[in-house]
Scaffold this motif. Structure first.
Motif, PDB file in Angstrom:
ATOM      1  N   THR A   1      11.718 -30.336  23.433  1.00 55.52           N
ATOM      2  CA  THR A   1      11.927 -29.726  21.808  1.00 55.52           C
ATOM      3  C   THR A   1      10.734 -29.966  20.708  1.00 55.52           C
ATOM      4  O   THR A   1      10.654 -28.046  20.338  1.00 55.52           O
ATOM      5  CB  THR A   1      12.567 -30.549  21.135  1.00 55.52           C
TER       6      THR A   1
ATOM      7  N   THR B   1      20.357 -24.595  22.700  1.00 56.35           N
ATOM      8  CA  THR B   1      19.968 -25.161  22.192  1.00 56.35           C
ATOM      9  C   THR B   1      20.625 -25.197  20.731  1.00 56.35           C
ATOM     10  O   THR B   1      20.488 -26.513  20.347  1.00 56.35           O
ATOM     11  CB  THR B   1      18.145 -23.835  21.253  1.00 56.35           C
TER      12      THR B   1
ATOM     13  N   VAL C   1      17.805 -22.576  26.600  1.00 59.34           N
ATOM     14  CA  VAL C   1      16.701 -23.355  27.053  1.00 59.34           C
ATOM     15  C   VAL C   1      15.876 -23.215  27.787  1.00 59.34           C
ATOM     16  O   VAL C   1      14.209 -23.164  27.844  1.00 59.34           O
ATOM     17  CB  VAL C   1      17.836 -25.115  27.478  1.00 59.34           C
TER      18      VAL C   1
ATOM     19  N   ASP D   1      26.404 -42.007  22.203  1.00 57.72           N
ATOM     20  CA  ASP D   1      24.387 -41.158  23.315  1.00 57.72           C
ATOM     21  C   ASP D   1      24.669 -42.431  24.568  1.00 57.72           C
ATOM     22  O   ASP D   1      23.398 -41.666  25.278  1.00 57.72           O
ATOM     23  CB  ASP D   1      23.677 -41.176  23.110  1.00 57.72           C
TER      24      ASP D   1
ATOM     25  N   VAL E   1      16.318 -31.580  27.334  1.00 58.88           N
ATOM     26  CA  VAL E   1      17.327 -31.139  26.285  1.00 58.88           C
ATOM     27  C   VAL E   1      18.327 -30.514  27.668  1.00 58.88           C
ATOM     28  O   VAL E   1      17.675 -30.365  28.483  1.00 58.88           O
ATOM     29  CB  VAL E   1      16.598 -30.189  25.981  1.00 58.88           C
ATOM     30  N   LYS E   2      19.337 -31.549  27.601  1.00 54.61           N
ATOM     31  CA  LYS E   2      20.242 -31.469  29.051  1.00 54.61           C
ATOM     32  C   LYS E   2      21.202 -29.887  28.448  1.00 54.61           C
ATOM     33  O   LYS E   2      21.951 -29.897  29.415  1.00 54.61           O
ATOM     34  CB  LYS E   2      21.088 -32.501  28.540  1.00 54.61           C
ATOM     35  N   ALA E   3      21.777 -29.773  27.203  1.00 57.47           N
ATOM     36  CA  ALA E   3      22.086 -28.508  27.011  1.00 57.47           C
ATOM     37  C   ALA E   3      21.557 -27.383  27.576  1.00 57.47           C
ATOM     38  O   ALA E   3      20.199 -27.048  28.071  1.00 57.47           O
ATOM     39  CB  ALA E   3      22.288 -28.786  25.473  1.00 57.47           C
TER      40      ALA E   3
ATOM     41  N   ASP F   1      23.798 -26.347  21.470  1.00 56.45           N
ATOM     42  CA  ASP F   1      23.837 -27.711  21.295  1.00 56.45           C
ATOM     43  C   ASP F   1      23.711 -28.958  22.271  1.00 56.45           C
ATOM     44  O   ASP F   1      24.091 -30.018  22.459  1.00 56.45           O
ATOM     45  CB  ASP F   1      25.087 -27.496  23.190  1.00 56.45           C
ATOM     46  N   HIS F   2      22.227 -29.005  20.978  1.00 52.90           N
ATOM     47  CA  HIS F   2      21.326 -30.220  21.224  1.00 52.90           C
ATOM     48  C   HIS F   2      21.466 -31.277  20.467  1.00 52.90           C
ATOM     49  O   HIS F   2      21.043 -30.318  19.418  1.00 52.90           O
ATOM     50  CB  HIS F   2      19.843 -29.932  21.737  1.00 52.90           C
ATOM     51  N   GLN F   3      22.145 -31.666  20.196  1.00 55.98           N
ATOM     52  CA  GLN F   3      21.626 -33.107  19.490  1.00 55.98           C
ATOM     53  C   GLN F   3      19.985 -33.901  19.137  1.00 55.98           C
ATOM     54  O   GLN F   3      20.339 -35.063  20.070  1.00 55.98           O
ATOM     55  CB  GLN F   3      22.806 -33.546  19.494  1.00 55.98           C
TER      56      GLN F   3
ATOM     57  N   LYS G   1      11.058 -27.035  28.693  1.00 53.96           N
ATOM     58  CA  LYS G   1      12.343 -27.217  28.008  1.00 53.96           C
ATOM     59  C   LYS G   1      12.223 -28.351  27.355  1.00 53.96           C
ATOM     60  O   LYS G   1      13.239 -28.717  27.532  1.00 53.96           O
ATOM     61  CB  LYS G   1      12.941 -27.015  29.147  1.00 53.96           C
TER      62      LYS G   1
END
Length: 345
Positions: free
Chosen positions: A304, A220, A3, A122, A215-217, A222-224, A302
Motif C-alpha cells: 500500500t 486495489t 495490484v 481478519d 495486499v492479497k487482493a 478489494d483491499h481493506q 505491491k
C-alpha cells in the motif's frame, strides 16, 4: 487498479538489516517532479534541498514491546498487538490462532496473562490483559519490539534495535512499527534545518502491524486497510495552515504523517484538528490536500505504501525511481535509505 501493476523485482541484497551510522549518513534520492533529473544525495544534505519557510511534519509515536510469546496449555501462541481498544484490551494478530478459543487464557512470561475474548473476521483477536498494572508495564516486562518480518526473518532482535528502531521524536506510546522515515534524523540535522529557516511540527499516528500485511487482493478496490489511531491538535493544524498561507510547503516525513494529514484535510486544503481512527487508502487518482511533498524510505513491491508514493508522483515515475535506486545500491525498507519526493519539482 490491478495490484500486479505495483510489483517489481527487488534483489535481497538491497534490503537493509541495520541502519546507517550516523543516522543522517543514509543516502537520499531527490525526485523533482515527474520529469526532473534524479539526484543522489545524503539525508544530511536536506537543509540545502528545502526552502526557508518550509515545515517538516514528524510522527511522535513510540514503538512499544508489542510482540509476545506465550502458551495456551501445551500450545504455543504468538501475539502481536496492533490496536488499542481500551485500557486493558488490545486487538492482536495471533500466530497458531487455530489453537485458540474464546475464553481461553494465554500465559505469557513474567506472570502476564491475557484472555482471548473475540475472534475478528481478519483472524485477529481481542485480548483482555489480567491484573491491575497498566498494560504498558506488562509489555515492558513480557514483550519485545516487533521488528519488521523482512528483518526478523534474517536475524534476531538485539540490544541495538531497542534504540535503532525508535525515532528521536518518539514520545507517545502506542505504535507497533516505527515511523521509519524519521529514523534518519539527528539533533545535529535538526539544528541545521532550523538554521536554514526550516521548521518542524509533530502529530501522532500509532502505526499498527497492519502496515506489514501484504495486499492479497488482485485489485486495489478489494483491499481493506486496518484502522490506526491518530491525533492532530488545533494549534498544530493552525500553524500548518499558516505555513501554507505564507507560501511555505508542508512536507510529511513518512507515509504515516502523510496519511494522518490527508485524513485531517478537507477538499479546501485546510488542515483541521483530528482525533480518532483512520483507514485511508491512497492509490493513483487520489488528489492530495494536506501535504505538498514527502520524505520517505523505499517500500515493498505491491505494498500500500508503494501505491501511495505512486499516487503522489505517478506510477511510471516511481517505477523509474525504484529502478534507479535498485541499480545504484540504495537500501530498502525500515532501516534503509530515503527519498525526497517533490511533486512540483
Amino acid at each position: 487498479m490491478r495490484v500486479d501493476l505495483f510489483d517489481f523485482d527487488l534483489p535481497p541484497e538491497n534490503i537493509a538489516l541495520r541502519p546507517a551510522r550516523p543516522r543522517d549518513a543514509a543516502r537520499m534520492l531527490l525526485v523533482p517532479g515527474s520529469t526532473g533529473p534524479l539526484v543522489d544525495h545524503h539525508v544530511r544534505d536536506l537543509p540545502g534541498l528545502l526552502r526557508a519557510g518550509d515545515v517538516l511534519v514528524f510522527n511522535d509515536t513510540r514503538v512499544i514491546p508489542a510482540q509476545l510469546e506465550g502458551r495456551r496449555g501445551e500450545a504455543r501462541i504468538g501475539a502481536t498487538l496492533h490496536k488499542r481498544i481500551d485500557l486493558r484490551r488490545w486487538q492482536a494478530f495471533i500466530r497458531n490462532g487455530k489453537r485458540l478459543r474464546a475464553g481461553d487464557e494465554i500465559q505469557f512470561p513474567a506472570d502476564v496473562t491475557a484472555l482471548a475474548e473475540t475472534r475478528h473476521a481478519d483472524g485477529s483477536w481481542t485480548l483482555a490483559f489480567g491484573g491491575d498494572e497498566p498494560v504498558e508495564v506488562l509489555l515492558e516486562r513480557a514483550g519485545r519490539v516487533p521488528l519488521p518480518p523482512y528483518i526478523a526473518g534474517k536475524r534476531d532482535l538485539d540490544e541495538a534495535d531497542k534504540q535503532d528502531y525508535q525515532t528521536m521524536f518518539a514520545a507517545r506510546d502506542g505504535a507497533v512499527a516505527a515511523p521509519t522515515a524519521a529514523l534518519h534524523f539527528t539533533p545535529e540535522l535538526m539544528a541545521a534545518l532550523a538554521e536554514a529557516g526550516i521548521g518542524h511540527e509533530t502529530l501522532t499516528l500509532h502505526v499498527g502491524a497492519g502496515t506489514f500485511l501484504p495486499v492479497k487482493a488482485d485489485d486495489t478496490t478489494d483491499h481493506q486497510m486496518h484502522a490506526e489511531w491518530g491525533r492532530i491538535d488545533a494549534a498544530t493544524a493552525d500553524r500548518l495552515n499558516a505555513v501554507r498561507a505564507r507560501g511555505g510547503r508542508v512536507i510529511a516525513v513518512g507515509t504515516t504523517s502523510l496519511r494522518l494529514l490527508e485524513s485531517a484535510a478537507g477538499d479546501d486544503k485546510v488542515i483541521r484538528p483530528f482525533e480518532g481512527d483512520t483507514a485511508i487508502f491512497i492509490t493513483p487518482g487520489y488528489r492530495f490536500k494536506g501535504i505538498d511533498a514527502l520524505m520517505t524510505n523505499f517500500h515493498l513491491p505491491k505494498s500500500t505504501l508503494f501505491m501511495l508514493v505512486s499516487a503522489l508522483m505517478g506510477l511510471e515515475r516511481m517505477q523509474q525511481v525504484y529502478a534507479h535506486a535498485i541499480a545504484t545500491g540504495y537500501r530498502f525498507y525500515s532501516y534503509g535509505d530515503s527519498s525526497l519526493l517533490l511533486p512540483e519539482g
